[in-house]
Design an enzyme around this catalytic site. Structure first.
Site, mmCIF file in Angstrom:
data_model
loop_
_atom_site.group_PDB
_atom_site.id
_atom_site.type_symbol
_atom_site.label_atom_id
_atom_site.label_comp_id
_atom_site.label_asym_id
_atom_site.label_seq_id
_atom_site.Cartn_x
_atom_site.Cartn_y
_atom_site.Cartn_z
ATOM 1 N N CYS A 71 0.836 -1.202 0.000
ATOM 2 C CA CYS A 71 0.000 0.000 0.000
ATOM 3 C C CYS A 71 0.873 1.256 0.000
ATOM 4 C CB CYS A 71 -0.920 -0.009 1.215
ATOM 5 S SG CYS A 71 -2.038 1.380 1.217
ATOM 6 N N CYS A 93 12.535 -1.405 -44.658
ATOM 7 C CA CYS A 93 11.706 -1.588 -43.452
ATOM 8 C C CYS A 93 12.521 -2.247 -42.344
ATOM 9 C CB CYS A 93 10.480 -2.431 -43.788
ATOM 10 S SG CYS A 93 9.436 -2.798 -42.359
ATOM 11 N N CYS A 130 -2.523 1.299 -37.398
ATOM 12 C CA CYS A 130 -3.572 0.961 -38.381
ATOM 13 C C CYS A 130 -4.877 0.599 -37.686
ATOM 14 C CB CYS A 130 -3.115 -0.203 -39.265
ATOM 15 S SG CYS A 130 -4.373 -0.648 -40.488
#
Lengths: 451, 488
Positions: free
Chosen positions: A152, A401, A411
């Site tokens: 926590c 590429c 895309c």
């Protein structure tokens, strides 16, 4: 007139799969547990969650009386695009109900749901006696296990508990040892992500003889500033405090830490209960594949209610059927070994983007992303002065590429841009091998024209 | 391609015989299936409401947010199971349900004047995926030793059959047609749902091990007493009867069709039996009448007229159905009634008379008669109830409108061993209403034959969709407070 129903046959759904789960000896009918958080605050909630199908619950953390006092205004969230609560944060403390009320309810739940996992989360000052007392009280309820809250990050840490312990491996080991001196049920140590390397606290917990670890707890965070009032988003009397960040946005951080522990030679056999951004069965399955035996869920439940476990069970079952897994052990940890150090990656692996022009909607996001920010290897007919139909349809110059994936990530059309492996004909070569060989042996797999 | 362009470019007028569906592109399923990314975007748009209005609006109470979220998490099989579990006719409902009036019409997005979630198309996305994979997600229950005879293999009867098989009954369906599916197979506009889709869905039900007898007619081939002797319970899903007669001269002429007969030719792809002709006049303005006029236009009839005694505002067809007809360039003759069909042995025209409304009553206007030359007339003024068959043959109580009287919870009729559902009970409604009846009756039959011994927990999911109320519900912690102090 057509007279006969053309016989059509159907395949049977493959047999029932077994979702039963075992995390460090804590057994549950399925691997889906409520995390120690508001959804597991009371017996009534936990029982209703079990009725919906949850396999286990880690009770909201118990502390010593007098119970803590909470502030009002406790949660904040960030929305990303149309997605509400992509990230979530809170400044709520451990349970604010009296210890004996919680203990009584835990015992009732356990009695009524003997097959479900009821785990009691604990947090008391770092003294042997305090831990011995709370462990005994918790185990008197008949619970199935304990979770030590060393995670926590707000409020409790200022009082020397929670993340204040979890950030110091020596403290972790010491407290786990205290607990293991008296604990009869399995002990999970809950780890904070607010550290530099999660393997150190995990090793410390192991040295203290923990039965397993659960991670991640929430991440230190400030949710933002209200631009009208200039005050923190969700302010308490005009002030905010850093809170614990969780929700879908933290999943990759959690997956990394889980895989680190699953792959560390020292802790690789340590059972893990995975936590962090689990919203559906796919997220849960990823945690299992990286080595978790169970998953704990909070934010998604706080968004939609206990009902989401129905989809989780259905989705995991159907996925297991498709992959012909019968039990969780058939695939737990199966993908962990594939997360390796960078130096073990194959430098001769080549992948290039392929754009399916038949499904392309000509948004050209791939084009501009590649050309402005990546490796300048996407072109369109219009770039060569062409006009007319298809002038915006992009194409990849494969030899340039670098296979960075960016175009396929931006895309919007599914499987319009796919990354396809290209056979280079070169034997695999890792950085480790390359450097060991005196920086020789590397054959170019793409054109580096910006040299 | 625009509708008009299609009309002008399609070789409707060719003399070619043996026409196939490919000669009528406008009869092919009009609503396209969803692509994966469309489904993903749409599924993510769903807010996942609790006690969602769409689920409440659906007569079969499919857990709609659940099946949509399952699509979102790529559990398409789980999604289809959620759908079929609540609605055995979920594959056809995805196409033919009046979603604008039901689930989609209740979507919370409408409150923001936003497009509602495309629930129908998402549902189709999931059920198409299951049909493509050819997976039977359910299994017949352990035989419970009891038998049920179902009269009528339409949506109500088949839905009942599916759940009865899952409950372990031996089930025999008696169907009067040569193919199963009832109006799903023979009566839905072809451009909404291909006959193949209906038959695929029937196959999924029959795959559970249903014995079906075709071309078997209650009252003729089948005596009701024999059914009573042979079966422990009977379910009547007999639908409605013949189209009501117009009761005007010339009704027996060649070229006068009942709406469902006309549609059946199209469903069976018997296009040569219904040449396009020059002019078709349809009497009536309900949803079936819309199916008639739009399909008449789509087989190439140049002029299609819809005649209705009342005005546009009173037509029973849904608004979007009307818009479909308007888009197909149907000629509406509002406030007209037929008074004679003209011709010697074949229809050559129809004589209509204009009407006016007085105190809600339709009255003919004297001297307003006019004629429309036509070569086909289709009667679509509603179907009659099968009063004789039901009251005399089966001896069960009907209400004044000829509908079977049933218990609302179990769908039991005045004969304790006979249950009923679908159009014969509700007077004519949607496929989804019939499917809901079949499901409800299956449980009604089980609880009647096995009193005090409810079905096992494996049935709890679909049973809770009968009333549409989750069995696990949040508590009211404020039960000690009054409505006022709880600020309700």
């Amino acid at each position: 007139m057509r007279k006969h129903l053309k016989p059509r046959t159907f395949k049977k759904l493959k047999g029932k799969v077994d979702l039963s789960s075992n995390t460090a000896g804590i057994k549950s009918p399925n691997p889906f547990w409520l995390a120690s958080a508001p959804p597991a605050n009371s017996g009534e909630q936990v029982m209703r969650a079990f009725d919906h199908g949850w396999g286990g619950a880690v009770w909201k953390t118990l502390g010593e009386d007098p119970a803590v006092v909470n502030v009002t205004s406790r949660y904040g969230a960030i929305d990303i695009g149309g997605m509400k609560m992509a990230g979530f944060n809170n400044v709520e403390l451990i349970t604010d109900r009296p210890l004996d009320v919680n203990l009584k309810e835990i015992a009732e739940v356990k009695k009524k749901y003997p097959k479900h996992a009821v785990i009691v989360s604990l947090m008391v000052p770092c003294e042997r006696k305090n831990w011995h007392d709370i462990v005994k009280k918790a185990e008197d309820t008949g619970c199935d296990g304990l979770e030590l809250n060393f995670g926590c990050p707000h409020g409790m840490s200022e009082r020397g508990m929670g993340a204040a312990v979890g950030q110091v491996p020596e403290y972790i080991q010491k407290v786990v040892e205290y607990v293991k001196e008296v604990a009869k049920t399995p002990v999970l140590t809950k780890l904070t992500p607010n550290i530099a390397d999660v393997r150190f606290p995990a090793r410390a917990a192991m040295a203290g003889k923990t039965d397993g670890v659960s991670l991640i707890n929430t991440i230190n965070s400030v949710m933002g500033i209200d631009l009208d009032t200039l005050k923190p988003k969700f302010a308490i009397g005009g002030k905010g405090a850093h809170g614990g960040y969780c929700g879908p946005a933290v999943k990759p951080i959690a997956l990394n830490m889980v895989s680190q522990i699953a792959n560390d030679p020292e802790t690789k056999n340590l059972p893990i209960s995975g936590i962090g951004g689990v919203s559906d069965w796919r997220d849960a399955t990823e945690f299992l594949l990286l080595g978790s035996s169970s998953v704990q869920v909070c934010t998604a439940v706080m968004h939609y209610g206990f009902r989401i476990v129905e989809d989780m069970i259905s989705g995991l079952e159907n996925w297991m059927r498709e992959h012909e897994f019968e039990t969780l052990d058939d695939f737990i940890g199966k993908s962990a070994g594939d997360i390796v150090e960078w130096k073990h990656l194959n430098l001769h692996h080549k992948t290039v983007a392929k754009i399916d022009s038949s499904t392309c909607i000509e948004c050209d996001l791939c084009f501009i992303a590649c050309n402005d920010t990546a490796h300048q290897c996407i072109v369109r007919p219009s770039d060569y002065g062409k006009t007319g139909k298809g002038w915006k349809i992009p194409t990849v110059i494969e030899e340039d590429c670098v296979g960075c994936n960016l175009c396929s990530l931006v895309c919007p059309v599914e499987e319009c841009i796919t990354m396809e492996d290209v056979e280079t004909g070169h034997a695999p070569l890792t950085w480790e091998q390359y450097t060991a060989a005196g920086m020789t042996g590397y054959k170019e797999v793409y054109k580096r024209f910006h040299d | 391609m625009s509708l008009q362009a299609c009309f002008s470019r399609t070789p409707f007028m060719s003399d070619k015989n043996n026409k196939t569906i490919d000669d009528f592109p406008l009869l092919k399923e009009m609503t396209p299936p969803m692509r994966r990314e469309e489904a993903r975007v749409e599924a993510d748009r769903c807010l996942n409401c609790y006690d969602s209005p769409c689920t409440i609006a659906c007569p079969t109470h499919i857990n709609i947010p659940k099946f949509i979220k399952q699509i979102g998490s790529k559990d398409n099989l789980g999604s289809a199971i959620t759908i079929f579990d609540a609605n055995a006719m979920g594959h056809s409902c995805a196409r033919v349900c009046p979603v604008e009036a039901l689930c989609e019409g209740s979507c919370v997005y409408l409150g923001w004047h936003e497009k509602p979630i495309e629930i129908g198309r998402l549902q189709r996305f999931a059920t198409d995926a299951l049909m493509e994979k050819g997976i039977q997600p359910f299994e017949a229950g352990e035989p419970n030793g009891k038998t049920v005879g179902i009269v009528g293999g339409g949506p109500a009867g088949l839905s009942a059959a599916a759940y009865l098989r899952r409950l372990g009954f031996a089930v025999t369906v008696f169907e009067k047609k040569p193919m199963p599916g009832g109006l799903n197979t023979y009566g839905m506009a072809e451009y909404k749902m291909d006959q193949r889709v209906a038959l695929d869905e029937v196959a999924l039900v029959l795959d559970l091990g249903v014995d079906i007898r075709y071309e078997t007619v209650l009252g003729d081939d089948l005596k009701f007493e024999d059914l009573e002797k042979k079966f422990d319970a009977i379910f009547l899903g007999v639908g409605l009867g013949a189209t009501a007669p117009l009761a005007i001269p010339g009704e027996g002429l060649k070229g006068v069709y009942e709406a469902l007969h006309f549609i059946e030719y199209i469903k069976n792809h018997e296009f040569d039996a219904i040449p396009a002709g020059e002019t078709t006049v349809c009497i009536g303005a309900g949803n079936t009448a819309i199916d008639v006029v739009t399909q008449a236009k789509r087989i190439g009839t140049p002029k299609v007229v819809m005649s209705y005694r009342r005005g546009r505002a009173d037509m029973s067809a849904y608004d979007y159905e009307y818009e479909l007809a308007a888009g197909d360039e149907i000629t509406f003759e509002w406030q007209t009634m037929p008074i004679a069909i003209l011709g010697d042995d074949k229809v050559t025209g129809i004589r209509l008379q204009r009407t006016e409304l007085k105190d809600g009553k339709v009255l003919p206007i004297e001297g307003s008669e006019f004629e429309i030359p036509c070569d086909r007339i289709v009667k679509a003024i509603g179907q009659t109830k099968q009063v004789d068959l039901l009251s005399k043959t089966a001896g069960i109580t009907l209400d004044k409108k000829g509908r079977i009287v049933v218990d609302a919870t179990t769908l039991q009729t005045s004969n304790p061993m006979v249950f009923a559902g679908g159009d014969a009970v509700n007077g004519g409604a949607e496929i989804v209403n019939a499917a809901a009846h079949g499901k409800r009756a299956a449980l009604g039959i089980f609880n009647t034959l096995f009193p005090g011994n409810p079905p096992g927990p494996e049935h709890s999911d679909w049973i809770q969709t009968i009333e549409g109320v989750r069995t696990v519900r949040p508590p009211n912690h404020h039960h000690a407070k009054t409505l006022e102090t709880a600020n309700v």
